[in-house]
Write an enzyme that holds these catalytic residues in place. Structure first.
Site, PDB file in Angstrom:
ATOM      1  N   ARG A  61       0.837  -1.247  -0.004  1.00 41.47           N
ATOM      2  CA  ARG A  61      -0.005  -0.032  -0.151  1.00 41.47           C
ATOM      3  C   ARG A  61       0.839   1.223   0.006  1.00 41.47           C
ATOM      4  O   ARG A  61       0.156   2.302  -0.336  1.00 41.47           O
ATOM      5  CB  ARG A  61      -1.009   0.024   1.231  1.00 41.47           C
ATOM      6  CG  ARG A  61      -1.934  -0.976   0.888  1.00 41.47           C
ATOM      7  CD  ARG A  61      -3.085  -0.996   2.087  1.00 41.47           C
ATOM      8  NE  ARG A  61      -2.666  -2.017   3.153  1.00 41.47           N
ATOM      9  CZ  ARG A  61      -2.995  -1.989   4.408  1.00 41.47           C
ATOM     10  NH1 ARG A  61      -3.808  -1.249   4.690  1.00 41.47           N
ATOM     11  NH2 ARG A  61      -2.519  -3.027   5.122  1.00 41.47           N
ATOM     12  N   GLU A  98       1.373  -5.559  13.578  1.00 37.13           N
ATOM     13  CA  GLU A  98       0.184  -5.499  14.277  1.00 37.13           C
ATOM     14  C   GLU A  98      -0.363  -7.134  14.275  1.00 37.13           C
ATOM     15  O   GLU A  98      -0.939  -7.644  15.406  1.00 37.13           O
ATOM     16  CB  GLU A  98      -0.932  -4.524  14.249  1.00 37.13           C
ATOM     17  CG  GLU A  98      -2.011  -4.374  14.854  1.00 37.13           C
ATOM     18  CD  GLU A  98      -2.974  -3.307  14.551  1.00 37.13           C
ATOM     19  OE1 GLU A  98      -2.927  -3.017  13.402  1.00 37.13           O
ATOM     20  OE2 GLU A  98      -3.704  -3.112  15.202  1.00 37.13           O
TER      21      GLU A  98
HETATM   22  O1  LIG Z   1       3.428  -0.441  11.874  1.00 36.12           O
HETATM   23  P1  LIG Z   1       3.130  -1.743  11.511  1.00 36.12           P
HETATM   24  O2  LIG Z   1       2.538  -2.392  12.736  1.00 36.12           O
HETATM   25  O3  LIG Z   1       4.449  -2.276  11.204  1.00 36.12           O
HETATM   26  O4  LIG Z   1       1.938  -1.890  10.655  1.00 36.12           O
HETATM   27  C1  LIG Z   1       2.189  -1.200   9.425  1.00 36.12           C
HETATM   28  C2  LIG Z   1       2.171  -1.860   8.153  1.00 36.12           C
HETATM   29  O5  LIG Z   1       1.236  -2.697   8.019  1.00 36.12           O
HETATM   30  C3  LIG Z   1       0.493  -2.842   6.675  1.00 36.12           C
HETATM   31  O6  LIG Z   1       0.896  -3.574   5.739  1.00 36.12           O
HETATM   32  P2  LIG Z   1       0.541  -5.023   5.457  1.00 36.12           P
HETATM   33  O7  LIG Z   1       1.811  -5.980   6.077  1.00 36.12           O
HETATM   34  O8  LIG Z   1      -0.612  -5.409   6.013  1.00 36.12           O
HETATM   35  O9  LIG Z   1       0.869  -5.069   3.813  1.00 36.12           O
HETATM   36  P3  LIG Z   1       0.169  -4.499   2.478  1.00 36.12           P
HETATM   37  O10 LIG Z   1       0.616  -3.150   2.483  1.00 36.12           O
HETATM   38  O11 LIG Z   1       0.791  -5.093   1.682  1.00 36.12           O
HETATM   39  O12 LIG Z   1      -1.368  -4.712   2.556  1.00 36.12           O
HETATM   40  C4  LIG Z   1       0.653  -1.184   6.509  1.00 36.12           C
HETATM   41  O13 LIG Z   1       0.343  -1.099   4.944  1.00 36.12           O
HETATM   42  C5  LIG Z   1       2.095  -1.070   7.062  1.00 36.12           C
HETATM   43  O14 LIG Z   1       3.126  -1.433   5.892  1.00 36.12           O
HETATM   44  N1  LIG Z   2      -5.436  -1.669  11.548  1.00 39.55           N
HETATM   45  C1  LIG Z   2      -4.701  -1.478  10.644  1.00 39.55           C
HETATM   46  N2  LIG Z   2      -5.400  -1.196   9.284  1.00 39.55           N
HETATM   47  C2  LIG Z   2      -4.858  -1.301   8.122  1.00 39.55           C
HETATM   48  N3  LIG Z   2      -3.537  -1.306   7.973  1.00 39.55           N
HETATM   49  C3  LIG Z   2      -2.842  -1.765   8.884  1.00 39.55           C
HETATM   50  N4  LIG Z   2      -1.534  -1.999   8.979  1.00 39.55           N
HETATM   51  C4  LIG Z   2      -1.515  -2.392  10.416  1.00 39.55           C
HETATM   52  N5  LIG Z   2      -2.558  -2.332  11.098  1.00 39.55           N
HETATM   53  C5  LIG Z   2      -3.297  -1.734  10.185  1.00 39.55           C
END
Ligand SMILES: O=P(O)(O)OC[C@H]1O[C@H](OP(=O)(O)OP(=O)(O)O)[C@H](O)[C@@H]1O
Ligand SMILES: Nc1ncnc2[nH]cnc12
Length: 173
Positions: A61, A98
Site C-alpha cells: 500500500r 500488529e
Molecule cells: O506499523 P506496523 O505495525 O508495522 O504496520 C504497518 C504496516 O502494516 C500494513 O502492511 P501489510 O503488512 O498489511 O501489507 P500491505 O501493505 O501489502 O497490505 C501497512 O501497509 C504497513 O506497511
Molecule cells: N489496523 C490496520 N489497518 C490497516 N492497515 C494496517 N496495518 C497495520 N495495522 C493496520
C-alpha cells in the site's frame, strides 16, 4: 479538504484480518480522484521547503501514494519489498506486525550514498515496518529525513520505534 473530511474516505472494517483488529481500508480514498489529490497535496505541502532526493515506498500500500509523492516532489522512487521479490544484491530485515511477522528487502544499490530520503507508507501502526525500513535505508547509505503516513494509529505508539525521526501523518486515530 480538511483531515476530518479526508477521514470520510477511510473505511473501518472490524475483525479483519483477525478478530479484534479494526482494519483501516484506504480503498475509498484510492477510488476518489478528488480525495487522492487532496491527500497528495497535504503531504507535499508539508515537505515543500525540504530537499528530498528519493521517496521510498513500502510494499504494497506504500507504493500507491509513494509514487504520487515522488512525482509531485520530482524525486526518485524506490521500492521496499516483501521477501524474495527483488533481484540482485539485497539487504533484508524481519520485524513484528500488529498481526504477524514479515520481512522487507531493498536493493543494496537503490539509493545513492547520502541521498535525502522520505519514507512513505499508508499506515503507522506498531511501527515495526517503518522502523525496519529506516534501518535498511540507512544501512545502504540513505539519510532518512522524515517518515510520512496517510494515517497513524496513535494508540499503538508506533512512533516510539522511530526515535527522534521527523514524522508527518495526515490522519490520526
Ligand atoms: O506499523 P506496523 O505495525 O508495522 O504496520 C504497518 C504496516 O502494516 C500494513 O502492511 P501489510 O503488512 O498489511 O501489507 P500491505 O501493505 O501489502 O497490505 C501497512 O501497509 C504497513 O506497511
Ligand atoms: N489496523 C490496520 N489497518 C490497516 N492497515 C494496517 N496495518 C497495520 N495495522 C493496520
Amino acid at each position: 479538504m480538511t483531515p476530518d473530511q479526508l477521514k470520510n474516505f477511510i473505511k473501518d472494517v472490524p475483525d479483519f484480518p483477525k478478530a479484534g483488529i479494526v482494519f483501516k481500508d484506504i480503498a475509498p480514498l484510492l477510488a476518489s480522484a478528488k480525495a487522492r489529490k487532496a491527500m497528495t497535496a497535504a503531504i507535499v505541502s508539508n515537505y515543500k521547503n525540504q530537499k528530498i532526493d528519493v521517496v521510498v515506498g513500502i510494499e504494497s500500500r506504500g507504493f500507491l501514494f509513494g509514487m504520487l509523492l515522488a512525482e509531485a516532489l520530482e524525486a526518485s522512487f524506490v521500492m521496499l519489498r516483501k521477501s524474495n521479490k527483488l533481484p540482485g544484491d539485497i539487504e533484508k530485515f524481519t520485524y513484528d506486525l500488529e498481526y504477524g511477522t514479515d520481512t522487507i528487502e531493498i536493493q543494496t544499490d537503490a539509493i545513492p550514498n547520502g541521498s535525502h530520503v522520505l519514507l512513505h507508507d499508508d499506515v503507522l501502526a506498531t511501527g515495526g515496518t517503518a522502523g525496519a525500513a529506516v534501518q535498511l535505508i540507512e544501512k545502504i547509505g540513505g539519510k532518512v529525513i522524515s517518515a510520512n503516513f496517510i494515517m497513524e494509529l496513535d494508540f499503538l505508539e508506533g512512533r516510539k520505534q522511530l526515535g527522534d525521526l521527523d514524522i508527518y501523518s495526515v490522519l490520526h486515530y
